[in-house]
Design a protein around this motif. Structure first.
Motif, short mmCIF file in Angstrom:
data_model
loop_
_atom_site.label_atom_id
_atom_site.label_comp_id
_atom_site.label_asym_id
_atom_site.label_seq_id
_atom_site.Cartn_x
_atom_site.Cartn_y
_atom_site.Cartn_z
N PHE A 125 -10.26 1.47 -6.93
CA PHE A 125 -9.24 2.49 -6.59
C PHE A 125 -8.35 1.97 -5.45
CE2 PHE A 125 -7.85 5.96 -4.15
CZ PHE A 125 -6.62 6.55 -4.87
N ILE A 126 -9.43 1.68 -4.52
CA ILE A 126 -8.89 1.53 -3.10
C ILE A 126 -7.93 0.44 -2.77
CG2 ILE A 126 -9.84 0.50 -0.86
CD1 ILE A 126 -10.56 3.55 -1.50
N ASP A 127 -7.89 -0.51 -4.01
CA ASP A 127 -7.06 -1.52 -3.89
C ASP A 127 -5.56 -1.23 -4.28
OD1 ASP A 127 -6.10 -4.49 -3.80
OD2 ASP A 127 -6.25 -4.37 -5.76
N LYS A 128 -5.57 -0.01 -5.01
CA LYS A 128 -4.30 0.53 -5.46
C LYS A 128 -3.88 1.93 -4.65
CE LYS A 128 -3.77 -2.02 -9.07
NZ LYS A 128 -5.16 -2.95 -9.16
N TYR A 129 -4.84 2.06 -3.63
CA TYR A 129 -4.76 3.37 -2.93
C TYR A 129 -3.16 3.30 -2.18
CZ TYR A 129 -5.50 6.90 0.87
OH TYR A 129 -5.27 7.83 1.80
N CYS A 130 -2.46 4.61 -2.32
CA CYS A 130 -1.13 4.83 -1.68
C CYS A 130 -1.45 5.76 -0.89
CB CYS A 130 -0.11 4.91 -2.59
SG CYS A 130 1.46 5.45 -1.96
N PRO A 131 -1.41 5.84 0.47
CA PRO A 131 -1.73 7.19 1.17
C PRO A 131 -0.76 8.34 1.10
CG PRO A 131 -1.22 5.39 2.78
CD PRO A 131 -1.09 4.89 1.16
N GLU A 132 0.39 8.02 0.48
CA GLU A 132 1.35 9.01 0.51
C GLU A 132 1.05 9.87 -0.99
OE1 GLU A 132 2.50 5.87 1.31
OE2 GLU A 132 2.75 6.34 3.33
N GLN A 133 0.48 9.11 -1.92
CA GLN A 133 0.05 9.69 -3.11
C GLN A 133 -0.99 10.36 -3.39
OE1 GLN A 133 -0.21 6.49 -6.02
NE2 GLN A 133 0.71 7.80 -7.62
N PHE A 134 -2.15 9.89 -2.60
CA PHE A 134 -3.53 10.59 -2.65
C PHE A 134 -4.27 10.75 -1.24
CE2 PHE A 134 -3.17 8.42 -6.97
CZ PHE A 134 -3.16 9.59 -7.85
N ARG A 173 0.67 -1.27 0.10
CA ARG A 173 0.09 0.10 0.01
C ARG A 173 0.86 1.22 0.13
NH1 ARG A 173 -2.59 2.67 4.30
NH2 ARG A 173 -1.13 2.36 6.23
N HIS A 174 2.34 1.36 0.35
CA HIS A 174 2.81 2.22 -0.13
C HIS A 174 3.63 2.28 -1.36
CE1 HIS A 174 2.28 3.21 4.16
NE2 HIS A 174 2.55 1.93 4.61
N GLN A 175 3.34 1.74 -2.06
CA GLN A 175 3.81 1.84 -3.61
C GLN A 175 3.07 2.82 -4.47
OE1 GLN A 175 4.05 -2.16 -4.83
NE2 GLN A 175 5.57 -2.98 -3.28
N PRO A 176 3.31 3.93 -4.84
CA PRO A 176 2.71 4.75 -5.59
C PRO A 176 2.21 3.92 -6.82
CG PRO A 176 4.77 5.41 -5.23
CD PRO A 176 4.60 4.54 -4.49
N LEU A 177 0.97 4.33 -7.48
CA LEU A 177 0.55 3.92 -8.70
C LEU A 177 1.36 4.51 -9.78
CD1 LEU A 177 -3.41 4.53 -8.73
CD2 LEU A 177 -1.87 2.43 -9.70
N PRO A 178 1.94 4.04 -10.85
CA PRO A 178 2.66 4.51 -11.80
C PRO A 178 1.64 5.12 -12.86
CG PRO A 178 2.68 1.90 -12.14
CD PRO A 178 1.80 2.29 -10.96
N ALA A 183 -4.62 14.40 -5.41
CA ALA A 183 -3.17 14.22 -5.40
C ALA A 183 -2.67 15.03 -4.20
CB ALA A 183 -2.47 14.44 -6.54
N LYS A 184 -1.73 14.26 -3.45
CA LYS A 184 -0.89 14.87 -2.51
C LYS A 184 0.27 15.61 -3.30
CE LYS A 184 -2.11 12.54 1.77
NZ LYS A 184 -1.79 11.82 2.89
N ARG A 185 0.54 16.74 -3.03
CA ARG A 185 1.86 17.35 -3.53
C ARG A 185 2.72 17.75 -2.52
NH1 ARG A 185 1.05 15.66 -8.21
NH2 ARG A 185 -1.04 16.48 -9.62
#
Ligand code: SAM
Length: 388
Positions: free
Chosen positions: A316-325, A259-264, A386-388
Motif C-alpha cells: 500500500f505504501i507505494d500508493k500512499y497519498c498522505p492527503e487521503q489516508f 505521492r499526492h495523487q489519491p488512489l481511485p 481515511a482522512k475526511r
C-alpha cells in the motif's frame, strides 16, 4: 552439523557481499530524478550533492549528476568510493586507466584507500562544467560511510543520493536520518517494516520514490556473479551483465507529484459487487479478532467510504497519498499493541493457548481472523484510516 551451519553462514555472507556490488543503471536514475524535477525544477539549484558508497569512475550516479551539473544548477558534486581492500566482495580489482594514467596514481593507495571525486568549476576551460571537470584524490581512510571523513562530507552536503550496500541498509538509513538532510536512496520494500524506518514512514517524514517498484529493478553485477537456479529474467542489458532484484524501491524525503495523487477507489458496496478479486466479490470485509479493524487484502480493494481502521498489505505504501489516508501503525508490533493501541483486544489465556496449538507461529500481536474457531494469521499489515 556445525560444519554445515558454518558453511551455510559463509555462503550467505558471500551472497550478501556480492549483493552489495549491484550497480544502478543510468535510465533508472534518470527516470527517478525526473519525477523530482517535474515537481520542482529547482530542487538541485545551488545545492551540494553527496554520492557516497559510489564508484565514481564507473558509477552512473556520478555520470548522471556530472552531466547535468549546469542544467540542474548544482553548486558542488561530491562522490566517494570504498577501498577495494575493505569491501566484503573480493572480485579481482583492477584500477581504471583513468587512474593509472594519472601522476597521482599510487599502487598501494588504490587498494587501501577510498577515493573522492569533486565537481565545482570548469577545470578544462572548454566553457562547460561536466564530467571532464571532475577532480579526484585518494581519501585519508577507506571511504566507509561511517568514518569521520565521510561524516564530515555528509554534514557539508544538502542532498545525499545513492544505492547503499544492501547488507548495511539499516546502518546506512540510521546514518542518513541522523544528518537531517534531504536524501534519495535505493532499498527494498520490506525495509518498511524495520523498527528504524517505519516511524519515519508513519510520520510522513520519509516516503517511497516515484518509480513503481512492482516491476523489480535490473542492476549491473560483477562478471563472476552467479545467478540463483530459479532466476528466469534477463541476464544482459546494453551489453552488460545484469540481475533483476524484486521489491526494490527508492526511499526519500524529497517531494514528488505521484505521492499526492489519491488512489481511485470504489465504495464498500461496489467492491463487494464488482471487485475483480474473488476474495472480495460476493464476500465480506472481515474484522480481525484482536484488532477492531477490517482486513483489506488488496490495496485496490480499500473501500472509499469506510471510516474505521483498515489493515492493508505493505505494498500500500507505494500508493500512499498522505492527503487521503493516515497511517496508524503496523500490525504485529507487540509494544505498540499493548501500550498504545486503543483498538487491540488480545484473546484470553485459554484461547491464546488453543490458537498456539493450532498454529505454532501464531502471536497475539499479529492481526488474525477467526473462522468457526479456526485461526488464520494475516501477516504484514499496515493499519490505516481515511482522512475526511
Ligand atoms: C549496491 S552498491 C552501489 C554502488 C553505486 N552507488 C551504484 O548504485 O552504482 C554499494 C557500494 O557500497 C560499497 N560499500 C560497502 N560497504 C561500504 C561501507 N561501509 N562504506 C561505503 N561503501 C560501502 C560497496 O562496495 C558497493 O560498491
Amino acid at each position: 552439523m556445525a560444519d554445515k551451519k558454518a558453511k551455510n553462514s559463509n555462503l550467505t555472507k558471500a551472497k550478501n557481499a556480492k549483493n552489495d556490488e549491484f550497480y544502478t543503471q543510468y535510465h533508472d536514475i534518470e527516470k527517478e530524478i525526473n519525477a523530482y524535477l517535474d515537481y520542482d525544477a529547482n530542487i538541485f539549484r545551488g545545492k551540494t550533492i553527496l554520492l557516497p558508497c559510489d564508484d565514481p569512475e564507473w558509477s552512473n550516479f556520478t555520470k548522471y549528476f556530472a552531466q547535468n551539473f549546469e542544467n540542474f544548477g548544482i553548486k558542488k558534486l561530491i562522490s566517494t568510493s570504498y577501498a577495494p581492500d575493505s569491501k566484503k566482495y573480493k572480485g579481482g580489482y583492477q584500477p581504471t586507466l583513468f587512474e593509472t594514467s594519472d601522476p597521482k596514481f599510487d599502487e598501494k593507495k588504490t587498494i587501501t584507500k577510498g577515493k573522492i571525486f569533486t565537481l565545482t568549476h570548469d577545470k578544462t576551460g572548454d566553457g562547460i562544467i561536466d564530467i571532464d571537470d571532475l577532480e579526484w584524490s585518494y581519501l585519508k581512510g577507506d571511504g566507509d560511510f561511517n568514518s569521520k571523513e565521510i561524516i564530515k562530507l555528509r554534514d557539508e552536503a544538502d542532498i545525499i543520493i545513492t544505492n547503499p550496500p544492501f547488507s548495511l541498509f539499516r546502518d546506512f538509513f540510521a546514518w542518513i536520518v541522523e544528518a537531517e538532510k534531504k536524501f534519495l536512496i535505493i532499498g527494498n520494500i520490506n525495509a518498511i517494516t524495520y523498527r528504524e524506518l517505519f516511524p519515519f514512514i508513519q510520520q510522513n517524514k520519509v516516503w517511497l520514490g516515484a518509480t513503481n517498484f512492482n516491476t523489480g529493478m535490473y542492476f549491473r553485477v560483477p562478471k563472476d556473479f552467479k545467478y540463483a537456479k530459479s532466476y528466469k529474467f534477463e541476464k544482459e542489458q546494453n551489453g552488460e551483465k545484469v540481475n533483476r532484484v524484486p521489491g526494490v524501491c527508492w526511499f526519500t524525503n524529497i517531494d514528488h507529484g505521484r505521492r499526492h495523487q489519491p488512489l481511485p477507489l470504489m465504495t464498500m458496496n461496489d467492491n463487494l459487487r464488482y471487485s475483480k478479486h474473488k476474495e472480495i466479490k460476493g464476500k465480506e470485509y472481515r474484522k480481525y479478532d484482536n484488532y477492531d479493524a477490517i482486513d483489506v487484502p488488496f490495496t485496490d480493494s480499500i473501500p472509499s467510504d469506510y471510516d474505521g481502521v483498515m489493515g492493508v498489505p505493505i505494498t500500500f505504501i507505494d500508493k500512499y497519498c498522505p492527503e487521503q489516508f493516515e497511517i496508524i501503525w503496523r500490525g504485529g508490533d507487540i509494544e505498540w499493541a499493548e501500550n498504545e493501541c486503543d483498538f487491540f483486544t488480545p484473546p484470553n489465556i485459554e484461547r491464546a493457548t488453543e490458537y498456539k496449538k493450532q498454529d505454532k507461529t501464531w502471536r497475539i500481536q499479529n492481526p488474525y481472523l477467526l473462522t468457526n474457531g479456526k485461526v488464520k494469521t494475516v501477516y504484514q499489515r499496515i493499519l490505516i484510516k481515511a482522512k475526511r
